[in-house]
Design an enzyme around this catalytic site. Structure first.
Site, PDB file in Angstrom:
ATOM      1  N   GLU A  43      42.286 -74.931  35.518  1.00 25.89           N
ATOM      2  CA  GLU A  43      42.424 -75.368  36.784  1.00 25.89           C
ATOM      3  C   GLU A  43      43.488 -76.150  37.148  1.00 25.89           C
ATOM      4  OE1 GLU A  43      37.725 -76.102  37.961  1.00 25.89           O
ATOM      5  OE2 GLU A  43      38.579 -78.010  37.096  1.00 25.89           O
ATOM      6  N   SER A  96      39.506 -74.721  44.268  1.00 26.19           N
ATOM      7  CA  SER A  96      39.467 -74.207  45.745  1.00 26.19           C
ATOM      8  C   SER A  96      38.938 -72.713  45.856  1.00 26.19           C
ATOM      9  CB  SER A  96      40.512 -74.035  46.553  1.00 26.19           C
ATOM     10  OG  SER A  96      40.811 -75.633  46.705  1.00 26.19           O
ATOM     11  N   GLY A 145      40.279 -79.207  45.318  1.00 23.93           N
ATOM     12  CA  GLY A 145      39.742 -79.666  46.376  1.00 23.93           C
ATOM     13  C   GLY A 145      40.796 -79.940  47.363  1.00 23.93           C
ATOM     14  N   ASN A 158      30.399 -76.829  39.397  1.00 25.57           N
ATOM     15  CA  ASN A 158      30.617 -78.210  39.124  1.00 25.57           C
ATOM     16  C   ASN A 158      30.265 -79.166  40.100  1.00 25.57           C
ATOM     17  OD1 ASN A 158      31.422 -81.014  38.250  1.00 25.57           O
ATOM     18  ND2 ASN A 158      33.666 -80.109  37.750  1.00 25.57           N
ATOM     19  N   TRP A 159      29.154 -79.518  40.196  1.00 28.97           N
ATOM     20  CA  TRP A 159      28.567 -80.295  41.335  1.00 28.97           C
ATOM     21  C   TRP A 159      29.391 -81.895  41.338  1.00 28.97           C
ATOM     22  CZ3 TRP A 159      22.438 -79.931  41.603  1.00 28.97           C
ATOM     23  CH2 TRP A 159      21.943 -78.765  41.760  1.00 28.97           C
ATOM     24  N   LYS A 160      29.814 -82.004  40.391  1.00 24.36           N
ATOM     25  CA  LYS A 160      30.770 -83.431  40.342  1.00 24.36           C
ATOM     26  C   LYS A 160      29.611 -84.548  40.789  1.00 24.36           C
ATOM     27  CE  LYS A 160      35.027 -80.933  41.289  1.00 24.36           C
ATOM     28  NZ  LYS A 160      36.528 -81.001  41.757  1.00 24.36           N
ATOM     29  N   GLU A 180      39.873 -84.458  36.507  1.00 24.99           N
ATOM     30  CA  GLU A 180      39.248 -85.720  36.914  1.00 24.99           C
ATOM     31  C   GLU A 180      39.053 -86.606  35.908  1.00 24.99           C
ATOM     32  OE1 GLU A 180      36.311 -83.996  39.676  1.00 24.99           O
ATOM     33  OE2 GLU A 180      37.927 -82.974  40.851  1.00 24.99           O
ATOM     34  N   HIS A 200      37.516 -82.250  32.098  1.00 25.77           N
ATOM     35  CA  HIS A 200      38.005 -81.691  33.446  1.00 25.77           C
ATOM     36  C   HIS A 200      39.000 -82.936  33.941  1.00 25.77           C
ATOM     37  CE1 HIS A 200      37.826 -81.850  37.914  1.00 25.77           C
ATOM     38  NE2 HIS A 200      37.185 -80.474  37.816  1.00 25.77           N
ATOM     39  N   GLY A 211      33.910 -75.990  42.458  1.00 26.27           N
ATOM     40  CA  GLY A 211      33.392 -77.321  42.916  1.00 26.27           C
ATOM     41  C   GLY A 211      32.672 -77.361  44.444  1.00 26.27           C
ATOM     42  N   GLY A 212      33.407 -77.645  45.315  1.00 31.81           N
ATOM     43  CA  GLY A 212      32.899 -77.893  46.693  1.00 31.81           C
ATOM     44  C   GLY A 212      31.866 -76.683  47.070  1.00 31.81           C
TER      45      GLY A 212
HETATM   46  P1  13P Z   1      36.841 -77.089  44.297  1.00 37.74           P
HETATM   47  O1  13P Z   1      36.396 -76.100  43.891  1.00 37.74           O
HETATM   48  O2  13P Z   1      36.264 -78.189  45.030  1.00 37.74           O
HETATM   49  O3  13P Z   1      38.475 -77.151  44.435  1.00 37.74           O
HETATM   50  O4  13P Z   1      36.870 -77.991  42.674  1.00 37.74           O
HETATM   51  C1  13P Z   1      37.239 -77.343  41.515  1.00 37.74           C
HETATM   52  C2  13P Z   1      36.667 -77.954  40.344  1.00 37.74           C
HETATM   53  O5  13P Z   1      37.451 -79.212  39.922  1.00 37.74           O
HETATM   54  C3  13P Z   1      35.813 -77.386  39.587  1.00 37.74           C
HETATM   55  O6  13P Z   1      35.681 -78.061  38.355  1.00 37.74           O
END
Ligand code: 13P
Length: 248
Positions: free
Chosen positions: A166, A212, A172, A9-11, A96, A94, A233-234
């Site tokens: 999640e 994470s 994050g 997930n590149w956000k 967020e 998600h 994510g990251g």
């Molecule tokens: P991180 O891997 O950066 O913690 O993000 C997880 C996430 O929200 C994937 O959708």
């Protein structure tokens, strides 16, 4: 036997030019038959990334869509638009989006249905806050999110879906859930799917862990019985993603 699925997930990262650079960096490293690999990219990157992924086994995902077919919804993108551009998966609900953009279980449910109607595979997210975990209401919360998110969806459609667990406190933060914590909730998700849609559907639905995930912790997380891969994510923005895919 469920095939593992690892999605990045590149956000809100990577302009179209940067997106193409990242695809070039990663594509040979994560092009595999053994695991389903998905890049969930920002909407503006979908068209160039679709082109760049041609000839690979990497699937393309979006991070959101609207639940209506079309119309006066300024700024929104429809399921049909995603489908026409070669999108196969769409992240829905998600945390967020729930926190910053007012998504509710009800809107997530409408989106899940619209995505399925258009042949897109939803990656439906759920997860508890730190406060909910500390108050001991994680399971009730997750069960409610799953039941409401999947309300009125046919069992054979649920079987094709992906659910991502999640925990919000792990996103994050570098603070990953332990393998046991992640497995406990993923098993509970499978159980509630079984209660509502039957044992066969529960056996088929794929459940990811996200929060994470990195090149070091992916192996033991993905080895758990009810964890069918990760939503990353990251670490999906770096060559470290290759390590994570290897453990899928
Ligand atoms: P991180 O891997 O950066 O913690 O993000 C997880 C996430 O929200 C994937 O959708």
């Amino acid at each position: 036997m469920r095939k593992k699925i690892v999605a990045g997930n590149w956000k809100m990262n990577k302009t179209p030019k940067e997106a193409l650079e990242l695809v070039e960096l990663l594509k040979e490293k994560v092009d595999t038959d053994t695991v389903d690999v998905v890049f969930c990219v920002p909407a503006i990157d979908i068209i160039p990334v679709a082109e760049a992924l041609k000839g690979t086994k990497i699937a393309l995902g979006a991070q959101n869509m609207h639940f209506e077919e079309s119309g006066a919804y300024t700024g929104e993108i429809s399921a049909a638009m995603l489908k026409e551009c070669g999108v196969q998966y769409v992240v829905l609900g998600h945390s967020e989006r729930r926190e910053y953009f007012g998504e509710t279980d009800e809107t997530v449910n409408k989106k899940v249905k619209k995505a399925l109607e258009h042949g897109l595979t939803p990656i439906m997210c759920c997860g508890e806050t730190l406060q909910q975990r500390e108050e001991g209401v994680t399971m009730e919360h997750i069960r409610t999110q799953i039941k409401r998110g999947l309300l009125g969806v046919a069992a054979d459609d649920v079987a094709k879906m992906v659910i991502a667990y999640e925990p919000i406190w792990a996103i994050g933060t570098g603070k990953t859930a332990t393998d046991e914590q992640a497995e406990e909730v993923c098993a509970a998700i499978r159980q509630v799917v079984g209660e509502v849609f039957g044992a066969e559907t529960a056996e088929q639905v794929r459940i990811q862990y996200g929060g994470s995930v990195n090149g070091k912790n992916a192996a033991s997380l993905f080895a758990k019985a009810d964890i069918d891969g990760g939503l990353v994510g990251g670490a999906s923005l770096k060559t470290e993603f290759e390590q994570i895919v290897k453990f899928g």
